[in-house]
Design a protein around this motif. Structure first.
Motif, PDB file in Angstrom:
ATOM      1  N   ARG A 171       0.827  -1.207   0.000  1.00 17.15           N
ATOM      2  CA  ARG A 171       0.000   0.000   0.000  1.00 17.15           C
ATOM      3  C   ARG A 171       0.866   1.264   0.000  1.00 17.15           C
ATOM      4  NH1 ARG A 171      -3.068  -1.198   4.097  1.00 17.15           N
ATOM      5  NH2 ARG A 171      -1.950   0.081   5.631  1.00 17.15           N
ATOM      6  N   ALA A 172       2.045   1.177   0.615  1.00 22.00           N
ATOM      7  CA  ALA A 172       2.935   2.339   0.685  1.00 22.00           C
ATOM      8  C   ALA A 172       3.686   2.588  -0.613  1.00 22.00           C
ATOM      9  CB  ALA A 172       3.937   2.149   1.834  1.00 22.00           C
ATOM     10  N   ALA A 173       3.732   1.604  -1.507  1.00 23.56           N
ATOM     11  CA  ALA A 173       4.509   1.719  -2.739  1.00 23.56           C
ATOM     12  C   ALA A 173       3.671   2.353  -3.850  1.00 23.56           C
ATOM     13  CB  ALA A 173       4.999   0.338  -3.182  1.00 23.56           C
ATOM     14  N   ALA A 174       4.306   3.134  -4.709  1.00 25.08           N
ATOM     15  CA  ALA A 174       3.626   3.645  -5.897  1.00 25.08           C
ATOM     16  C   ALA A 174       3.225   2.468  -6.777  1.00 25.08           C
ATOM     17  CB  ALA A 174       4.544   4.592  -6.654  1.00 25.08           C
ATOM     18  N   ASP A 175       1.994   2.512  -7.300  1.00 28.22           N
ATOM     19  CA  ASP A 175       1.427   1.429  -8.101  1.00 28.22           C
ATOM     20  C   ASP A 175       1.481   1.858  -9.560  1.00 28.22           C
ATOM     21  OD1 ASP A 175      -0.161  -0.471  -9.373  1.00 28.22           O
ATOM     22  OD2 ASP A 175      -1.656  -0.546  -7.790  1.00 28.22           O
ATOM     23  N   LEU A 176       2.380   1.256 -10.346  1.00 31.05           N
ATOM     24  CA  LEU A 176       2.645   1.707 -11.705  1.00 31.05           C
ATOM     25  C   LEU A 176       2.355   0.601 -12.720  1.00 31.05           C
ATOM     26  CD1 LEU A 176       6.066   3.493 -11.071  1.00 31.05           C
ATOM     27  CD2 LEU A 176       3.778   4.496 -11.013  1.00 31.05           C
ATOM     28  N   VAL A 177       1.503   0.885 -13.692  1.00 26.85           N
ATOM     29  CA  VAL A 177       1.298  -0.011 -14.823  1.00 26.85           C
ATOM     30  C   VAL A 177       2.459   0.178 -15.796  1.00 26.85           C
ATOM     31  CG1 VAL A 177      -0.128  -0.438 -16.865  1.00 26.85           C
ATOM     32  CG2 VAL A 177      -1.209  -0.123 -14.618  1.00 26.85           C
ATOM     33  N   VAL A 178       3.080  -0.938 -16.214  1.00 25.92           N
ATOM     34  CA  VAL A 178       4.155  -0.918 -17.197  1.00 25.92           C
ATOM     35  C   VAL A 178       3.702  -1.822 -18.343  1.00 25.92           C
ATOM     36  CG1 VAL A 178       6.605  -1.374 -17.646  1.00 25.92           C
ATOM     37  CG2 VAL A 178       5.884  -0.515 -15.402  1.00 25.92           C
ATOM     38  N   CYS A 179       2.938  -1.237 -19.270  1.00 24.94           N
ATOM     39  CA  CYS A 179       2.343  -2.008 -20.366  1.00 24.94           C
ATOM     40  C   CYS A 179       3.271  -1.956 -21.568  1.00 24.94           C
ATOM     41  CB  CYS A 179       0.969  -1.450 -20.723  1.00 24.94           C
ATOM     42  SG  CYS A 179       0.118  -2.412 -21.992  1.00 24.94           S
ATOM     43  N   ILE A 180       3.798  -3.121 -21.956  1.00 20.87           N
ATOM     44  CA  ILE A 180       4.746  -3.229 -23.057  1.00 20.87           C
ATOM     45  C   ILE A 180       3.976  -3.658 -24.301  1.00 20.87           C
ATOM     46  CG2 ILE A 180       6.853  -4.338 -23.881  1.00 20.87           C
ATOM     47  CD1 ILE A 180       7.479  -4.934 -20.876  1.00 20.87           C
ATOM     48  N   ARG A 315      10.225  -0.842   3.273  1.00 24.48           N
ATOM     49  CA  ARG A 315      10.342  -2.276   3.516  1.00 24.48           C
ATOM     50  C   ARG A 315       9.640  -3.075   2.435  1.00 24.48           C
ATOM     51  NH1 ARG A 315      11.369  -3.970   8.707  1.00 24.48           N
ATOM     52  NH2 ARG A 315       9.839  -5.646   8.515  1.00 24.48           N
ATOM     53  N   LEU A 316      10.089  -4.314   2.266  1.00 22.90           N
ATOM     54  CA  LEU A 316       9.412  -5.296   1.424  1.00 22.90           C
ATOM     55  C   LEU A 316       8.602  -6.230   2.319  1.00 22.90           C
ATOM     56  CD1 LEU A 316      12.421  -6.200  -0.892  1.00 22.90           C
ATOM     57  CD2 LEU A 316      10.478  -4.735  -1.476  1.00 22.90           C
ATOM     58  N   PRO A 317       7.451  -6.719   1.846  1.00 23.06           N
ATOM     59  CA  PRO A 317       6.649  -7.616   2.688  1.00 23.06           C
ATOM     60  C   PRO A 317       7.321  -8.971   2.857  1.00 23.06           C
ATOM     61  CG  PRO A 317       5.706  -7.463   0.496  1.00 23.06           C
ATOM     62  CD  PRO A 317       6.813  -6.467   0.535  1.00 23.06           C
TER      63      PRO A 317
END
Length: 489
Positions: A171-180, A315-317
Motif C-alpha cells: 500500500r505504501a509503494a507507488a502502483d505503476l502499470v508498465v504495459c509493453i 520495507r518489502l513484505p
C-alpha cells in the motif's frame, strides 16, 4: 482443497466506452502512427475493478467496412471487425461477457455510403466475488484479425484490486502499470496482414505506456510496484534491470494475476506473449538503469535512481495473501483422462500467400480431411475448425494436461493459453516446480527437444464454448487454435 476466500465488496458497475477507429497517434521516441486504437491511445484505458464488481463496456466500431475475403477461415480476414477478450479473468465465456466467438462488425459499404450510424455493441462482465486480485489485460480476439489489431496497439490493462493491495508495504509503494506493446509499423501505419512473411518483414517497435524508452524516476530506498504486462503478439520478453551499479533485483509478487505466498527475488523475469508479472523494485545506488529484454537492441525503459534517499528505506513484505490455493495430483478426477497438446508446424505445404500449416496435435486434434492421405499437407488436420469441439471439460473436475512444442528453433515460442480457468504449472521439461505456479499463459520455446509443461486445472463456475490456442497471434490467426466446451457436471 481449501475454498477460495471471498474478497468482493458490494456490487458496483464500472461503465466504460471503448471507441475503436483509425487514429493518428504520436508515439514519443518513434513518431506519428496511423493505427486502430481504443479511445485514441496506445495502450487503451486502464480499467480498475474489485471482485464482485461488473464491467459494462460499450464498444463503438468506427472502422471502415471490411474488404472482400476469398480465402479460408484460417487466413487473415475481417481486419475491421473485433470483439473483446478479458485475458486472464475467471469470468463467463458466454453471452455478452468474455465471448471471443462474437463479432463486432463495422458498417457495410452500403451502410457507410448511406451515412448510417456507427455500430455499437455491449459487453457485461461480472467479476466473481472470490476473484483473485491482480493484473490482467484486454484485447480483441476475433479469429483472423487478432494479430494485426494487437500489433497496432489495441490492448489495455485490467486491474482487479483486493487483499494484496492492503498489505502495508505494498500500500505504501507507488502502483505503476508498465504495459509493453509490440507495434508493427511501416511508413507510419500497420501494414495489412497479407502473407505468411508479414511478421518478419516489418521490424517491431516496443513501447512502454505508449512511449519508446520512457524514463521512470525512483529515489534511493523507495519501493515501487510495477505491473509488467507483455501486450505483445510475437515477442517473448526475458526482462532484466541493469545499470551502472549492477542489476536491480525484481521482487516478484504475482504471476498472471495470482499473488505468490511470499515475494521471490529475481534478476530476470520471463514473460511470454500475454503474461503479466507484478514486481516490487527498491531504488539502490544512484545512477541510470535500464529495463531490457534479451535480443532487443535498445532499452524498453530507463530508470533514474536519484533524489533524496528515503530513510529508513521502504520495507518489502515478508508474506502475502496467496491468490489461489494449490491443487495436488490427488485431486485429479480421472488419471486415465490426461490431455496432450502438441504445437507443430509444417512448412511450405500449402499454395498461396500462407504456405505454412500451424497445427495443434495431441489427444484431441482436429481430424484430417483425408484420413488416408499425407497428414503434413492435409488442409484440416490439427487446424482450427469452428465446427469441431476439441475438448469437452466438465465443471468440478480436475485434469492434468501436458503441452509441448516440437519446434526445433529455440527462438520460436508457442505460448499456450486456455481461456476462462487458470492452470497450475507443476512441471517444466519434466522437472517438478517447488512450489508450483499459477498461470493463464505458458511460454514454450523451441529446441532439441522443445519445451514441455505439465499443469493441473480445475474447471469451475462457468459453462460455454471458448478456445485454447497459441498466443503467438500470427499462429493463432492461421489455425493454431482449438475449441473447448465447458459443460455442467
Amino acid at each position: 482443497m481449501a475454498s477460495r476466500p471471498v474478497h468482493g465488496s458490494a456490487s458496483r458497475v464500472l461503465e466504460q466506452t471503448l471507441d475503436v477507429r483509425f487514429t493518428d497517434v504520436s508515439v514519443p521516441g518513434h513518431g506519428p502512427v496511423t493505427t486502430r486504437t481504443y479511445n485514441g491511445t496506445i495502450p487503451g484505458p486502464t480499467l480498475r475493478v474489485r471482485a464482485g464488481h461488473t464491467l459494462r463496456l460499450t464498444h463503438v466500431n468506427g472502422l471502415p467496412p471490411n474488404p472482400p475475403h476469398s480465402g479460408g477461415h484460417n487466413t487473415p480476414h475481417r481486419p475491421n471487425s473485433f470483439n473483446l477478450h478479458t485475458h486472464g479473468l475467471h469470468v463467463s465465456p458466454s453471452g455478452h461477457a468474455d465471448n471471443v466467438l462474437r463479432e463486432f462488425a463495422p458498417r457495410t459499404p452500403e451502410e457507410s455510403a448511406a451515412g448510417a450510424a456507427e455500430p455499437r455493441y455491449t459487453s457485461t462482465v461480472h467479476v466473481p466475488c472470490d476473484h483473485p486480485a491482480g493484473t490482467y489485460w484486454y484485447h480483441p480476439h476475433l479469429h483472423g484479425s487478432t494479430a494485426e489489431q494487437v500489433v497496432g496497439g489495441m490492448a489495455g490493462v485490467i486491474v482487479v484490486e483486493g487483499d494484496v493491495d492492503d498489505v502495508p508495504e505494498i500500500r505504501a509503494a507507488a502502483d505503476l502499470v508498465v504495459c509493453i506493446n509490440e507495434l508493427k509499423v511501416g511508413d507510419g501505419h500497420v501494414p495489412a496482414f497479407t502473407s505468411g512473411s508479414w511478421m518478419t518483414g516489418v521490424p517491431s517497435t516496443f513501447t512502454v505506456n505508449g512511449s519508446v524508452n520512457p524514463t521512470l524516476r525512483l529515489r534511493p530506498g523507495e519501493v515501487q510496484r510495477w505491473r509488467l504486462v507483455a501486450a505483445t503478439a510475437f515477442a517473448a520478453l526475458r526482462l532484466t534491470v541493469t545499470g551502472e551499479a549492477g542489476d536491480m533485483a525484481l521482487h516478484q509478487i504475482a504471476q498472471d494475476g495470482i499473488t505468490f505466498p511470499t515475494p521471490v527475488a529475481r534478476t530476470t523475469v520471463d514473460l511470454a506473449m500475454g503474461n503479466r508479472a507484478d514486481v516490487l523494485v527498491r531504488g539502490g545506488a544512484p545512477g541510470r538503469y535500464e529495463l531490457r529484454a534479451d535480443g532487443l537492441p535498445g532499452p524498453l525503459m530507463t530508470i533514474e535512481v536519484a533524489g533524496a534517499p528515503v530513510r529508513p528505506p521502504m520495507r518489502l513484505p515478508a508474506s502475502l495473501p496467496p491468490g489461489r490455493p494449490f491443487l495436488d495430483e490427488q485431486d485429479i478426477t480421472d488419471p486415465d483422462a490426461d490431455r496432450e497438446v502438441v504445437f507443430h508446424a509444417d512448412a511450405g505445404v500449402f499454395t498461396g500467400a500462407f504456405p505454412n500449416a500451424f497445427r495443434i496435435l495431441g489427444t484431441h486434434a482436429t481430424p484430417a480431411a483425408d484420413p488416408g492421405g499425407d497428414p503434413t499437407r492435409d488442409p484440416a488436420h490439427g487446424l482450427f475448425d469452428p465446427a469441431c469441439t476439441n475438448h469437452t471439460l466438465r465443471l468440478g473436475t480436475v485434469e492434468r494436461w501436458t503441452v509441448r512444442t516440437d519446434e526445433s528453433l529455440a527462438a520460436f515460442n508457442h505460448p499456450f493459453h486456455l481461456h476462462t480457468d487458470q492452470v497450475l504449472l507443476t512441471h517444466r521439461n519434466g522437472v517438478r516446480l517447488d512450489p508450483p505456479v499459477w498461470h493463464d499463459t505458458l511460454g514454450l520455446a523451441g529446441g532439441t527437444p522443445g519445451d514441455s509443461v505439465t499443469f493441473l486445472v480445475r474447471y469451475e463456475d462457468f459453462t460455454g464454448r471458448t478456445i485454447a490456442h497459441c498466443h503467438q497471434l500470427h499462429h493463432e490467426d492461421l489455425g493454431m487454435m482449438q475449441t473447448v466446451h465447458y459443460v455442467a457436471p
